[in-house]
Design an enzyme around this catalytic site. Structure first.
Site, short mmCIF file in Angstrom:
data_model
loop_
_atom_site.label_atom_id
_atom_site.label_comp_id
_atom_site.label_asym_id
_atom_site.label_seq_id
_atom_site.Cartn_x
_atom_site.Cartn_y
_atom_site.Cartn_z
N ASP A 67 -22.04 50.91 11.95
CA ASP A 67 -22.12 49.69 12.63
C ASP A 67 -23.56 49.17 13.02
O ASP A 67 -24.65 50.48 12.32
CB ASP A 67 -21.95 48.71 13.91
CG ASP A 67 -21.78 49.36 14.40
OD1 ASP A 67 -22.33 50.54 14.72
OD2 ASP A 67 -19.99 49.27 15.69
N ASN A 139 -12.72 46.70 25.51
CA ASN A 139 -11.78 45.65 24.95
C ASN A 139 -10.97 46.81 23.99
O ASN A 139 -10.39 45.75 23.15
CB ASN A 139 -12.37 44.86 24.56
CG ASN A 139 -13.28 45.30 23.12
OD1 ASN A 139 -13.63 45.71 22.31
ND2 ASN A 139 -14.10 43.91 22.87
N HIS A 141 -12.43 47.89 21.03
CA HIS A 141 -12.72 47.66 19.37
C HIS A 141 -13.27 49.25 19.07
O HIS A 141 -12.93 50.41 20.05
CB HIS A 141 -14.09 47.05 19.22
CG HIS A 141 -15.62 47.12 20.36
ND1 HIS A 141 -16.10 46.40 20.44
CD2 HIS A 141 -15.57 48.65 20.66
CE1 HIS A 141 -17.20 46.63 21.24
NE2 HIS A 141 -16.77 48.55 21.37
N GLU A 146 -13.79 43.80 16.59
CA GLU A 146 -13.34 43.38 18.25
C GLU A 146 -11.80 42.87 17.94
O GLU A 146 -11.58 42.62 16.77
CB GLU A 146 -14.32 41.98 18.87
CG GLU A 146 -15.51 42.06 18.85
CD GLU A 146 -15.82 42.92 19.92
OE1 GLU A 146 -15.49 43.64 20.08
OE2 GLU A 146 -17.21 42.47 19.84
P1 PGA Z 1 -19.84 53.79 24.67
O1 PGA Z 1 -19.70 52.52 23.57
O2 PGA Z 1 -20.28 54.71 24.08
O3 PGA Z 1 -21.62 53.28 24.87
O4 PGA Z 1 -19.66 53.02 25.27
C1 PGA Z 1 -18.46 52.50 22.28
C2 PGA Z 1 -18.28 51.61 21.81
O5 PGA Z 1 -18.51 50.50 22.09
O6 PGA Z 1 -18.02 51.73 20.61
#
Ligand code: PGA
Length: 253
Positions: A67, A139, A141, A146
């Site tokens: 992404d 959450n 995702h 999302e």
């Molecule tokens: P993080 O993000 O590795 O910074 O916790 C993970 C994500 O949001 O997919």
């Protein structure tokens, strides 16, 4: 689904690197699906170490990132292209022309749709992703899919939830208004098409999401739960992230 509970992020990095290296050695042109965020950084450090100390060769690898934020210039400190260059690509012998990160500089929605279609085509043209690295949001995702994202979705533009923008504000001077509102992300369907998937999670703030994804129902409301339907998904998590799991059958490091 394989679940490996490690004692700490350092052990997670070694276990994940072993799986990535096995794929690199198996294919003439290994296709790696890569993720940003704080979680995969120890894995990237371990891969860099193996390149520098053990001659791990990335010269034939092709990569696709999950992404990218929409609306940040490529050299913005928080652009995911810059993150990848600084945390991995600049330190290994991958051909930068074979690294793909969604183009976050596009602002015209038609141009973004066209780009997303081409991104899928490029992945297909090289034979699909051999191994996809994932983090997980608090959450649930994966990528920027999302809650509520279609389980069959492909690469497209998504609106970020306020929870994700709040979680990521720490990288934008703690100011949620500076966090982009949109991102281009591989879809859940794109991720499910990868031949193997590794999901990394550490820390107690991921425990609810990990429990919902592994032991809850398969639902678009927890995008990572789609991996219950994947043939070769491996969760590599630390003890705090595993702290809300109920089954006793997981591998423990
Ligand atoms: P993080 O993000 O590795 O910074 O916790 C993970 C994500 O949001 O997919």
């Amino acid at each position: 689904m394989r679940v490996i509970v490690c004692k700490d992020p350092a052990e997670m990095a070694v276990r994940a690197a072993d799986l990535v290296v096995a794929e690199i050695k198996k294919h003439c042109n290994p296709v790696l699906g890569l993720a940003t965020g704080s979680t995969p950084i120890p894995l990237y450090k371990e891969l860099i170490r193996r390149h520098k100390e053990k001659g791990l060769d990335f010269s034939t690898c092709i990569s696709f990132n999950l992404d990218e934020y929409v609306g940040l210039p490529v050299n913005h400190p928080e652009s995911y292209r810059r993150f990848m260059n600084e945390n991995l690509f600049n330190h290994i012998n991958i051909n930068i022309k074979n690294t793909h990160v969604p183009d976050g500089t596009l602002t015209d929605f038609d141009a973004i749709d066209e780009f997303c279609e081409k991104y899928e085509e490029r992945i297909a043209d090289v034979g699909g992703i051999d191994i996809q690295i994932l983090g997980i949001g608090a959450n649930g995702h994966i990528g920027f899919n999302e809650p509520g994202s279609s389980i069959g979705s492909l690469t497209r533009i998504k609106t970020l939830t306020s929870k994700t923008r709040q979680d990521n504000a720490r990288f934008f001077n703690n100011n949620i208004d500076e966090v982009p509102k949109y991102a281009i992300t591989m879809g859940i369907g794109t991720i499910m098409n990868a031949r193997k998937v590794i999901l990394l999670a550490n820390g107690e703030n991921k425990a609810d999401a990990v429990a919902a994804a592994l032991e809850g129902p398969v639902t678009a409301m927890c995008p990572a739960s789609a991996l219950q339907m994947h043939r070769y998904a491996t969760y590599i998590i630390d003890r705090p992230a595993a702290s809300k799991l109920k089954l006793e059958t997981y591998e423990r490091g």
